[in-house]
Design a protein around this motif. Structure first.
Motif, PDB file in Angstrom:
ATOM      1  N   ALA A 127      48.725  11.895 -13.479  1.00 13.72           N
ATOM      2  CA  ALA A 127      49.115  12.811 -12.226  1.00 13.72           C
ATOM      3  C   ALA A 127      47.424  13.033 -11.624  1.00 13.72           C
ATOM      4  O   ALA A 127      47.429  12.482 -10.285  1.00 13.72           O
ATOM      5  CB  ALA A 127      49.623  13.431 -12.113  1.00 13.72           C
ATOM      6  N   ARG A 180      57.431   9.481 -23.194  1.00 21.31           N
ATOM      7  CA  ARG A 180      58.621  10.393 -24.350  1.00 21.31           C
ATOM      8  C   ARG A 180      58.983   8.500 -25.036  1.00 21.31           C
ATOM      9  O   ARG A 180      59.495   9.310 -25.951  1.00 21.31           O
ATOM     10  CB  ARG A 180      59.663  10.480 -23.508  1.00 21.31           C
ATOM     11  N   LEU A 193      56.128   9.232 -11.233  1.00 17.62           N
ATOM     12  CA  LEU A 193      55.623   9.932 -12.251  1.00 17.62           C
ATOM     13  C   LEU A 193      56.862  10.235 -12.855  1.00 17.62           C
ATOM     14  O   LEU A 193      57.015  10.962 -13.843  1.00 17.62           O
ATOM     15  CB  LEU A 193      55.539  11.678 -11.559  1.00 17.62           C
ATOM     16  N   ARG A 194      58.295  10.902 -12.322  1.00 14.24           N
ATOM     17  CA  ARG A 194      59.711  10.645 -13.164  1.00 14.24           C
ATOM     18  C   ARG A 194      58.877   9.192 -14.069  1.00 14.24           C
ATOM     19  O   ARG A 194      59.634   9.230 -16.076  1.00 14.24           O
ATOM     20  CB  ARG A 194      60.680  10.521 -12.770  1.00 14.24           C
ATOM     21  N   GLY A 248      50.107  14.360 -20.774  1.00 11.98           N
ATOM     22  CA  GLY A 248      50.031  12.250 -20.354  1.00 11.98           C
ATOM     23  C   GLY A 248      50.372  12.565 -19.008  1.00 11.98           C
ATOM     24  O   GLY A 248      49.945  12.158 -18.415  1.00 11.98           O
ATOM     25  N   GLY A 249      51.576  13.261 -18.413  1.00  9.71           N
ATOM     26  CA  GLY A 249      52.028  13.702 -16.927  1.00  9.71           C
ATOM     27  C   GLY A 249      51.291  13.608 -15.534  1.00  9.71           C
ATOM     28  O   GLY A 249      50.561  13.183 -15.448  1.00  9.71           O
ATOM     29  N   LEU A 250      50.190  14.914 -16.830  1.00  8.55           N
ATOM     30  CA  LEU A 250      48.879  15.523 -15.799  1.00  8.55           C
ATOM     31  C   LEU A 250      47.892  14.638 -15.870  1.00  8.55           C
ATOM     32  O   LEU A 250      47.498  14.128 -14.409  1.00  8.55           O
ATOM     33  CB  LEU A 250      48.433  16.294 -16.758  1.00  8.55           C
ATOM     34  N   ILE A 269      53.590  15.011 -23.817  1.00  8.31           N
ATOM     35  CA  ILE A 269      54.228  15.353 -22.807  1.00  8.31           C
ATOM     36  C   ILE A 269      53.594  15.740 -21.745  1.00  8.31           C
ATOM     37  O   ILE A 269      53.202  14.904 -20.448  1.00  8.31           O
ATOM     38  CB  ILE A 269      55.506  15.486 -22.738  1.00  8.31           C
ATOM     39  N   ALA A 270      53.037  16.911 -21.616  1.00 10.13           N
ATOM     40  CA  ALA A 270      52.731  16.871 -20.357  1.00 10.13           C
ATOM     41  C   ALA A 270      51.263  16.548 -19.971  1.00 10.13           C
ATOM     42  O   ALA A 270      51.241  17.044 -19.025  1.00 10.13           O
ATOM     43  CB  ALA A 270      52.113  18.800 -19.729  1.00 10.13           C
ATOM     44  N   PHE A 323      55.823   9.987  -4.986  1.00 11.54           N
ATOM     45  CA  PHE A 323      55.578   9.947  -6.326  1.00 11.54           C
ATOM     46  C   PHE A 323      56.459  10.853  -6.944  1.00 11.54           C
ATOM     47  O   PHE A 323      55.862  10.137  -7.579  1.00 11.54           O
ATOM     48  CB  PHE A 323      53.805  10.589  -5.926  1.00 11.54           C
ATOM     49  N   LEU A 324      57.811  11.346  -7.077  1.00 10.12           N
ATOM     50  CA  LEU A 324      58.407  11.725  -7.742  1.00 10.12           C
ATOM     51  C   LEU A 324      58.861  10.847  -8.534  1.00 10.12           C
ATOM     52  O   LEU A 324      58.589  10.695  -9.592  1.00 10.12           O
ATOM     53  CB  LEU A 324      59.565  12.534  -7.298  1.00 10.12           C
ATOM     54  N   THR A 339      71.450  10.490  -8.238  1.00  9.50           N
ATOM     55  CA  THR A 339      71.454  12.218  -7.771  1.00  9.50           C
ATOM     56  C   THR A 339      72.066  11.400  -6.350  1.00  9.50           C
ATOM     57  O   THR A 339      71.543  10.506  -5.413  1.00  9.50           O
ATOM     58  CB  THR A 339      70.007  12.545  -7.894  1.00  9.50           C
ATOM     59  N   VAL A 341      54.353  13.741  -2.036  1.00  9.12           N
ATOM     60  CA  VAL A 341      55.915  14.693  -3.106  1.00  9.12           C
ATOM     61  C   VAL A 341      57.217  13.652  -3.024  1.00  9.12           C
ATOM     62  O   VAL A 341      57.793  12.585  -4.464  1.00  9.12           O
ATOM     63  CB  VAL A 341      56.503  15.713  -2.690  1.00  9.12           C
ATOM     64  N   PHE A 342      57.909  12.816  -2.257  1.00  9.38           N
ATOM     65  CA  PHE A 342      59.355  12.217  -2.154  1.00  9.38           C
ATOM     66  C   PHE A 342      58.072  10.676  -3.010  1.00  9.38           C
ATOM     67  O   PHE A 342      59.121  10.234  -3.514  1.00  9.38           O
ATOM     68  CB  PHE A 342      59.976  11.963  -0.706  1.00  9.38           C
ATOM     69  N   LEU A 382      57.114   9.753 -16.937  1.00  4.25           N
ATOM     70  CA  LEU A 382      57.457  10.930 -18.097  1.00  4.25           C
ATOM     71  C   LEU A 382      57.941  10.345 -19.629  1.00  4.25           C
ATOM     72  O   LEU A 382      57.326  10.130 -20.363  1.00  4.25           O
ATOM     73  CB  LEU A 382      57.664  12.343 -17.481  1.00  4.25           C
TER      74      LEU A 382
END
Lengths: 235, 193
Positions: free
Chosen positions: A188, A160, A152-153, A183-185, A180-181, A148-149, A2, A145-146, A156
């Motif tokens: 987080a 998966r 957290l990716r 587990g992610g939450l 998934i949500a 931890f993105l 990216t 946010v920068f 996730l």
């Protein structure tokens, strides 16, 4: 990969983040005011110069924005459809096409900022632009946010993978989204609570020492450009 | 030996915790943009971003849920790759998806107010199913209403073209996300924390 900040010594890298943000906003304002073939021609040339200044190849920028490019073109294609032969009317699609091209230019120009500005500079610019505690919270929040993105990716992705290894991909879609949500939450929230404790332990304060932002001579170029674009907008 | 603390205005424990949660929620919503499932009822793949918006309002409440989504927009604008398709930049906030993105903070606040019955945050897992579903349906209406309006303004097209391009293929999947969100809110792995 990216599109993200890459260190470099281009003029775009040496500009103050505030003047870069100013140029982007002035560019967008001018593009909305001059959505005509001639106006867009001028802005295309300017956009090309700005991409060149940031040493960002057009093809790469477009590839990174492929999702946005599809979204921008789709309404134009649908608007041009008519019950007639041929089924596509250029006259119907003309105005939407100009409007959509304008959006593409604005998005392309903003990639030069993404490419040339480290998040720390943006944080300082946010603190400068939004005074008081709100600015402090937003600037710190953006930095978090920068930070931890990617973490957290990875969380996730791990969830998966674990699901796939247990044939979880065979489960109904709603179950999969929920697993998934959840587990992610869970991860987080766990990370957020540990982070808050760590911030308090390190005297997270409303009035920290700010990094110095300073305009230099190259910023004069950006100021001139902002002035020209805004003058052109009202003409 | 004494420690000099005058002039340092410390952030309270509660605010620091809420900020950390709001920031992590914004990052999670961004990470959800990368998780896609094939859609059984439409050609457009399902991503979980909107689920992040629902859950921000439900779990963080109207105030911090709104802050979280504002952080999401701000972080994306300054270059964190969290918008759809991993894109970023202030230009996206003027682009075709502008209406959807700007609707996220509004939706999180709205869902938070509807679920918690005001600006005070209560226990979201205690809210009735009707209340949760109603709040999320209202959220979907706001997201797609503003999203379609955004396409009409930004791309200069009519209502029908904007709806076909930006909403028709995506709305069926929202029912699945609402169902998933109900399960998530009541999930004991989360209610225990």
């Amino acid at each position: 990969m990216t599109l993200a900040y890459e260190p470099g010594g281009t003029i775009a890298h040496r500009l103050d983040p505030r003047s870069k943000l100013g140029v982007q906003i002035a560019f967008a304002v001018a593009a909305f005011a001059h959505t005509t073939p001639r106006g867009l021609l001028v802005l295309t040339a300017l956009g090309g110069v700005l991409l060149a200044v940031a040493r960002l190849p057009l093809r790469r920028a477009l590839w990174e924005l492929r999702f946005a490019v599809v979204l921008v073109s789709l309404p134009v294609l649908i608007e041009g459809l008519v019950w007639d032969t041929p089924p596509f009317s250029i006259a119907e699609a003309r105005e939407p096409a100009l409007a959509s091209y304008r959006v593409l230019l604005i998005v392309l120009v903003s990639t030069t900022y993404v490419r040339s500005t480290p998040i720390r500079d943006s944080e300082a610019a946010i603190r400068w632009a939004i005074p008081g505690k709100a600015g402090r919270l937003l600037a710190t929040g953006v930095a978090l946010v920068f930070r931890f993105l990617p973490v957290l990716r990875a969380d996730l992705a791990a969830i998966r993978q674990a699901m796939a290894a247990r044939l979880g991909t065979e489960r109904p879609l709603i179950d999969r989204m929920e697993l998934i949500a959840v587990g992610g939450l869970q991860r987080a929230f766990g990370r957020a609570d540990r982070l808050a404790l760590a911030m308090n332990a390190r005297c997270f304060a409303w009035n920290p020492t700010l990094p110095d932002l300073g305009f230099s001579r190259v910023d004069l170029l950006a100021f001139c450009l902002i002035g020209v674009l805004l003058t052109w907008t009202v003409l | 030996m004494s420690t000099e603390t005058s002039g340092v205005d410390l952030v309270g424990d509660e605010t620091a915790r809420n900020l950390a949660r709001a920031a992590l929620f914004a990052a999670l919503t961004g990470a959800f943009a990368y998780v896609s499932f094939p859609n059984p009822v439409s050609p457009a793949p399902i991503t979980l971003q909107v689920l992040g918006v629902f859950l921000a309002g439900i779990m963080l409440g109207p105030v911090w849920g709104g802050v979280s989504m504002a952080l999401y927009l701000l972080a994306g604008a300054v270059g964190v790759p969290i918008f759809a398709g991993g894109s970023a930049g202030i230009g996206i906030l003027f682009g075709s998806t502008a209406g959807y993105l700007w609707s996220y903070p509004i939706t999180a606040v709205l869902i938070g107010v509807l679920v918690h019955g005001g600006f005070e945050v209560g226990d979201s897992s205690a809210a009735s199913t009707t209340r949760l579903v109603g709040a999320m349906v209202a959220g979907v209406v706001v997201i797609y209403g503003l999203g379609v309006l955004g396409i009409m303004v930004v791309n200069d097209v009519g209502l029908v073209a904007a709806f076909l391009a930006g909403a028709a293929a995506f709305i069926p999947a929202e029912a699945l996300k609402i169902a998933a969100a109900l399960g998530i809110v009541r999930n004991e792995r989360l209610t225990a924390t």
